[in-house]
Design a protein around this motif. Structure first.
Motif, short mmCIF file in Angstrom:
data_model
loop_
_atom_site.label_atom_id
_atom_site.label_comp_id
_atom_site.label_asym_id
_atom_site.label_seq_id
_atom_site.Cartn_x
_atom_site.Cartn_y
_atom_site.Cartn_z
N GLN A 11 33.00 43.79 38.29
CA GLN A 11 33.20 45.13 38.86
C GLN A 11 34.68 45.50 38.96
OE1 GLN A 11 31.16 45.84 42.52
NE2 GLN A 11 29.11 45.37 41.68
N ILE A 12 35.53 44.53 39.26
CA ILE A 12 36.96 44.87 39.43
C ILE A 12 37.80 44.49 38.21
CG2 ILE A 12 36.76 44.61 41.93
CD1 ILE A 12 38.34 42.00 41.71
N GLY A 13 37.15 43.94 37.17
CA GLY A 13 37.84 43.69 35.91
C GLY A 13 38.78 42.52 35.88
N VAL A 14 38.45 41.46 36.60
CA VAL A 14 39.26 40.24 36.54
C VAL A 14 38.33 39.05 36.33
CG1 VAL A 14 41.03 41.19 38.07
CG2 VAL A 14 39.16 39.83 39.04
N SER A 15 38.91 37.88 36.07
CA SER A 15 38.11 36.68 35.87
C SER A 15 37.68 36.09 37.21
CB SER A 15 38.90 35.63 35.09
OG SER A 15 39.98 35.15 35.89
N THR A 16 36.63 35.26 37.15
CA THR A 16 36.21 34.58 38.38
C THR A 16 37.30 33.64 38.88
OG1 THR A 16 35.12 32.87 37.04
CG2 THR A 16 33.75 34.71 37.81
N ALA A 17 38.07 33.08 37.95
CA ALA A 17 39.17 32.19 38.35
C ALA A 17 40.21 32.94 39.16
CB ALA A 17 39.81 31.57 37.11
N THR A 18 40.50 34.19 38.77
CA THR A 18 41.48 35.00 39.51
C THR A 18 40.97 35.28 40.92
OG1 THR A 18 42.34 36.03 37.51
CG2 THR A 18 42.68 37.21 39.57
N VAL A 19 39.68 35.58 41.05
CA VAL A 19 39.11 35.82 42.37
C VAL A 19 39.22 34.56 43.23
CG1 VAL A 19 37.00 36.39 43.64
CG2 VAL A 19 37.55 37.60 41.51
N SER A 20 38.91 33.42 42.64
CA SER A 20 38.99 32.16 43.39
C SER A 20 40.41 31.89 43.86
CB SER A 20 38.51 30.99 42.50
OG SER A 20 37.15 31.13 42.18
N ARG A 21 41.38 32.14 42.98
CA ARG A 21 42.78 31.92 43.36
C ARG A 21 43.21 32.86 44.48
NH1 ARG A 21 43.98 31.89 37.31
NH2 ARG A 21 43.87 29.69 36.73
N ALA A 22 42.74 34.11 44.42
CA ALA A 22 43.12 35.09 45.44
C ALA A 22 42.65 34.66 46.82
CB ALA A 22 42.56 36.46 45.08
N PHE A 23 41.44 34.12 46.89
CA PHE A 23 40.87 33.74 48.19
C PHE A 23 41.34 32.36 48.66
CE2 PHE A 23 37.96 37.22 47.44
CZ PHE A 23 37.73 37.69 48.73
#
Length: 340
Positions: A11-23
């Motif tokens: 939905q936000i146009g990034v990889s799952t890895a990027t989401v994991s790193r952000a959190f």
């Protein structure tokens, strides 16, 4: 139905890895990207499965903050503001801060071993006031990254990363400003264990072609009342300006100047050191040497994360030492010298 990480990433146009790193605060990700991911998560009601992520990670998202001096360092104004900045910097990287306030002495080695040896911390930030106490603490740390924050030159003891404050850059700017305003007799009110600051002050005076008068230097002061007494002592030698090793001492000097009937800055100029939050609101507002606490905090926290990343990477990039300069803030307590 709540979003999972795969759907949210799409939905936000990034990889799952990027989401994991952000959190998690793990891995290399820009502050801008992290903030965007977290903002999108708040807007869409997305929350990662924290329990599952922790099972797959050795990290605890806990950073320790430990002081090597004073029984209650958090009640010192400077250390209180520094701790607040470290907590804010850690929060931005998904880390919580464990602040340790304990009595100095032999017992603190055992306490530090307990904190770091059990795997409960991702790393620890040691704020040290001297090499002897700092070295003792470093030897006590077990199995986690260490960052030393100090205002003195520091040669690494183990593999710690050093965040070193250059207080003399701001001191030099302050003395140069005073000299440019015609001040020829500049005093110094110092705290305890400040030989380096006094030597630096003498050197800077020489660089500015201002004579050093030992009678204008008072050491061993800590509190507001100490600042008052020291200022009274130094003022009897008729300086045109006084530089204080802390803003607390400078506040005492301002108070004593008023009690002695001296106008600041008409009769004498006063400069503090630390740029604490209240210095802009004194009467007159206090000129001071600023210390970029937010930069120190961010560098210290980022260094812990970098060390953790390097442990998981084949190409280490963490720097071993960061030197951060101080700066001069001129306010109403400094003016043109009217003396000879």
């Amino acid at each position: 139905m709540p979003l999972d990480i795969v759907e949210f990433s799409k939905q936000i146009g990034v990889s799952t890895a990027t989401v994991s790193r952000a959190f998690s605060g793990r891995g290399r990700i820009s502050d801008k990207t992290r903030e965007r991911v977290l903002e999108e998560a708040r807007a869409r009601g997305f929350s990662p499965n924290v329990h599952a992520s922790r099972l797959n990670s050795k990290r605890t998202n806990q950073i320790g903050l430990y002081y090597s001096f004073s029984e209650d360092p958090i009640f010192d104004y400077y250390n209180m503001e520094l701790a607040q900045e470290i907590a804010k910097a850690a929060e931005k990287r998904g880390q919580a801060v464990h602040l340790e306030l304990s009595r100095t002495g032999k017992g603190e080695n055992q306490r530090l071993r307990q904190l770091t040896g059990g795997g409960g911390l991702d790393g620890i930030i040691l704020v040290v006031d001297g090499r002897t106490s700092g070295a003792r603490l470093i030897e006590s740390v077990q199995g986690c990254p260490v960052v030393v924050v100090t205002n003195r030159p520091w040669a690494p003891i183990k593999k710690e990363i050093v965040v070193e404050l250059d207080i003399f850059s701001g001191m030099a700017d302050a003395v140069r400003d005073l000299a440019s305003l015609g001040h020829k007799r500049i005093g110094f009110i110092g705290g305890t264990g400040i030989t380096a600051k006094v030597n630096g002050f003498r050197r800077i005076l020489g660089d500015c072609q201002v004579a050093v008068d030992p009678k204008l230097i008072a050491e061993g002061s800590v509190s507001f009342s100490d600042g008052q007494k020291a200022f009274h002592q130094v003022a009897s030698q008729r300086p045109s300006a006084v530089l204080c090793a802390t803003d607390v001492l400078a506040m005492g000097a301002l108070n004593e100047a008023n009690a002695m009937g001296l106008n600041v800055p008409g009769d004498i100029s006063i400069v503090g050191m630390d740029d604490l939050a209240f210095t802009a609101y004194t009467t007159p507002s206090l000129s001071t040497i600023g210390i970029p606490r937010s930069q120190i905090a961010k560098t210290a926290v980022d260094s812990i994360i970098s060390q953790l990343d390097d442990e998981e990477s084949e190409s280490p990039r963490a720097l071993a030492k960061h030197v951060i300069g101080s700066y001069y803030v001129q306010r109403a307590s400094v003016g043109i010298s009217t003396g000879a």
